[in-house]
Design a protein around this motif. Structure first.
Motif, PDB file in Angstrom:
ATOM      1  N   VAL A  54     -39.030 -57.492  -1.959  1.00 29.98           N
ATOM      2  CA  VAL A  54     -39.104 -56.353  -2.885  1.00 29.98           C
ATOM      3  C   VAL A  54     -37.700 -56.016  -3.385  1.00 29.98           C
ATOM      4  O   VAL A  54     -36.697 -56.458  -2.812  1.00 29.98           O
ATOM      5  CB  VAL A  54     -39.710 -55.095  -2.207  1.00 29.98           C
ATOM      6  CG1 VAL A  54     -41.159 -55.311  -1.834  1.00 29.98           C
ATOM      7  CG2 VAL A  54     -38.874 -54.684  -0.998  1.00 29.98           C
ATOM      8  N   HIS A  55     -37.642 -55.227  -4.462  1.00 37.04           N
ATOM      9  CA  HIS A  55     -36.407 -54.575  -4.853  1.00 37.04           C
ATOM     10  C   HIS A  55     -36.256 -53.342  -3.959  1.00 37.04           C
ATOM     11  O   HIS A  55     -37.133 -52.466  -3.943  1.00 37.04           O
ATOM     12  CB  HIS A  55     -36.448 -54.167  -6.323  1.00 37.04           C
ATOM     13  CG  HIS A  55     -36.507 -55.324  -7.271  1.00 37.04           C
ATOM     14  ND1 HIS A  55     -37.612 -55.597  -8.051  1.00 37.04           N
ATOM     15  CD2 HIS A  55     -35.598 -56.307  -7.541  1.00 37.04           C
ATOM     16  CE1 HIS A  55     -37.378 -56.680  -8.775  1.00 37.04           C
ATOM     17  NE2 HIS A  55     -36.170 -57.134  -8.476  1.00 37.04           N
ATOM     18  N   THR A  56     -35.168 -53.260  -3.225  1.00 41.47           N
ATOM     19  CA  THR A  56     -35.056 -52.211  -2.208  1.00 41.47           C
ATOM     20  C   THR A  56     -34.698 -50.837  -2.774  1.00 41.47           C
ATOM     21  O   THR A  56     -34.973 -49.820  -2.133  1.00 41.47           O
ATOM     22  CB  THR A  56     -34.002 -52.593  -1.153  1.00 41.47           C
ATOM     23  OG1 THR A  56     -32.730 -52.776  -1.798  1.00 41.47           O
ATOM     24  CG2 THR A  56     -34.405 -53.896  -0.452  1.00 41.47           C
ATOM     25  N   ALA A  57     -34.090 -50.773  -3.954  1.00 40.90           N
ATOM     26  CA  ALA A  57     -33.609 -49.493  -4.485  1.00 40.90           C
ATOM     27  C   ALA A  57     -34.697 -48.420  -4.562  1.00 40.90           C
ATOM     28  O   ALA A  57     -34.449 -47.263  -4.179  1.00 40.90           O
ATOM     29  CB  ALA A  57     -32.960 -49.696  -5.852  1.00 40.90           C
ATOM     30  N   PRO A  58     -35.904 -48.726  -5.037  1.00 39.21           N
ATOM     31  CA  PRO A  58     -36.916 -47.661  -5.125  1.00 39.21           C
ATOM     32  C   PRO A  58     -37.278 -47.053  -3.769  1.00 39.21           C
ATOM     33  O   PRO A  58     -37.814 -45.949  -3.714  1.00 39.21           O
ATOM     34  CB  PRO A  58     -38.122 -48.378  -5.742  1.00 39.21           C
ATOM     35  CG  PRO A  58     -37.534 -49.521  -6.502  1.00 39.21           C
ATOM     36  CD  PRO A  58     -36.376 -49.972  -5.659  1.00 39.21           C
TER      37      PRO A  58
END
Length: 333
Positions: free
Chosen positions: A249-253
């Protein structure tokens, strides 16, 4: 069929209101060493609730355990399973198994030798940084609670218990002490030195790894452990405990809330509504059903709810109407 051991069932057992079959299942569950720390945590939570709700006397806080044990031993079933002993646990385990036999079923016993754990919590819309004695740091998101020790003994695991959502920055120790994050969802996260997010909300548990390496361990022995690498997510649902999602996943969210930002990455309005509910304690109503499927991407501030709602309106062409704790999202006309 053996009932699943939940916190509600365990509490019913402690109160003496569980059925014979349920009580038998809880006693069998308590014989598993892997379950005993969670049971200890549940028991302390039950004690905290009683202490808040009832005008307890000093004697209620410091029961004479040996006297009570002598009184109730003759009432125990001969075939009751023997609990596995471990440091600071035997008196908790005995209390859990004996309390149902006490008259009235309202006694709650706990280890007087164990130091009182520290508790940190946050209100809706609040974040808080907790610095642990080993140099590790936990940032709690809104409506969350962390239980932890003031200090850990050398050679013993560093253990904390989380309800809600927390960002962990864990320090490695020279003696390689394990760091364990426990949840009430039948899983725990084991760490040596890393940064990650654990969220336990809405009968769902999610772990997102930002750096380092963690192991997700499940209480169910048939479920294999999961070794996570940076940029991965592990997610489980109480309704389907054997279904484990493990993906990149993209971790920022999942982590930038600690920096007072809400990062949306192809996030549906339905998911956004849930995040607003968790963070601010709002009742969110999506008045235009088609909005639930719309995906939005962008970054908005989270410190000021009014600023956040204004940014959502301008960025995503929504109409956000707030009346007290009720927030309505609709298509902008």
């Amino acid at each position: 069929m053996i009932p699943p051991i939940t916190q509600d069932l365990f509490t019913a057992f402690v109160r003496g209101t569980a059925s014979p079959a349920e009580a038998s299942a809880v006693r069998a569950w308590l014989t598993e060493p892997a379950n005993q720390l969670l049971a200890q945590y549940w028991m302390q939570q039950h004690w905290d609730e009683l202490a808040t709700a009832l005008p307890l006397t000093p004697a209620a806080h410091e029961p004479d355990f040996e006297e009570l044990l002598a009184r109730v031993r003759p009432q125990l079933a001969p075939a009751a399973p023997r609990l596995v002993a471990r440091p600071q646990w035997p008196r908790w385990a005995a209390a859990a198994s004996l309390v149902g036999a006490l008259a009235g079923g309202s006694w709650l016993l706990y280890s007087q030798q164990a130091p009182e754990p520290l508790v940190a919590s946050t209100a809706y819309g609040q974040t808080r940084i907790i610095k642990l004695s080993d140099g590790s740091q936990v940032t709690l998101n809104g409506h969350s609670r962390l239980r932890y020790a003031a200090a850990w003994a050398p050679g013993k695991p560093r253990e904390v218990w989380l309800d809600g959502e927390g960002y962990f920055a864990v320090q490695h120790t020279h003696d390689h002490q394990r760091f364990l994050v426990h949840t009430n969802a039948g899983l725990q996260v084991e760490v040596l030195g890393t940064k990650f997010v654990v969220a336990r909300r809405h009968a769902q548990t999610r772990v997102v790894l930002l750096s380092g390496k963690v192991r997700v361990e499940f209480d169910a022995h048939q479920q294999p452990d999961v070794i996570m690498r940076p940029g991965e997510l592990v997610e489980t649902q109480d309704a389907q405990p054997t279904l484990v999602v493990h993906q990149k996943v993209h971790t920022a969210p999942y982590s930038t809330w600690k920096d007072a930002q809400l990062v949306l990455d192809e996030t549906t309005i339905a998911e956004l509504a849930t995040r607003l509910q968790d963070t601010y304690g709002l009742e969110v109503v999506v008045a235009t059903p088609e909005l639930n499927r719309r995906r939005v991407t962008g970054t908005v501030p989270v410190h000021e709810l009014d600023v956040l709602l204004q940014a959502l309106e301008e960025t995503f062409h929504l109409q956000a109407t707030r009346q007290g704790k009720r927030l309505t999202l609709a298509e902008k006309s």
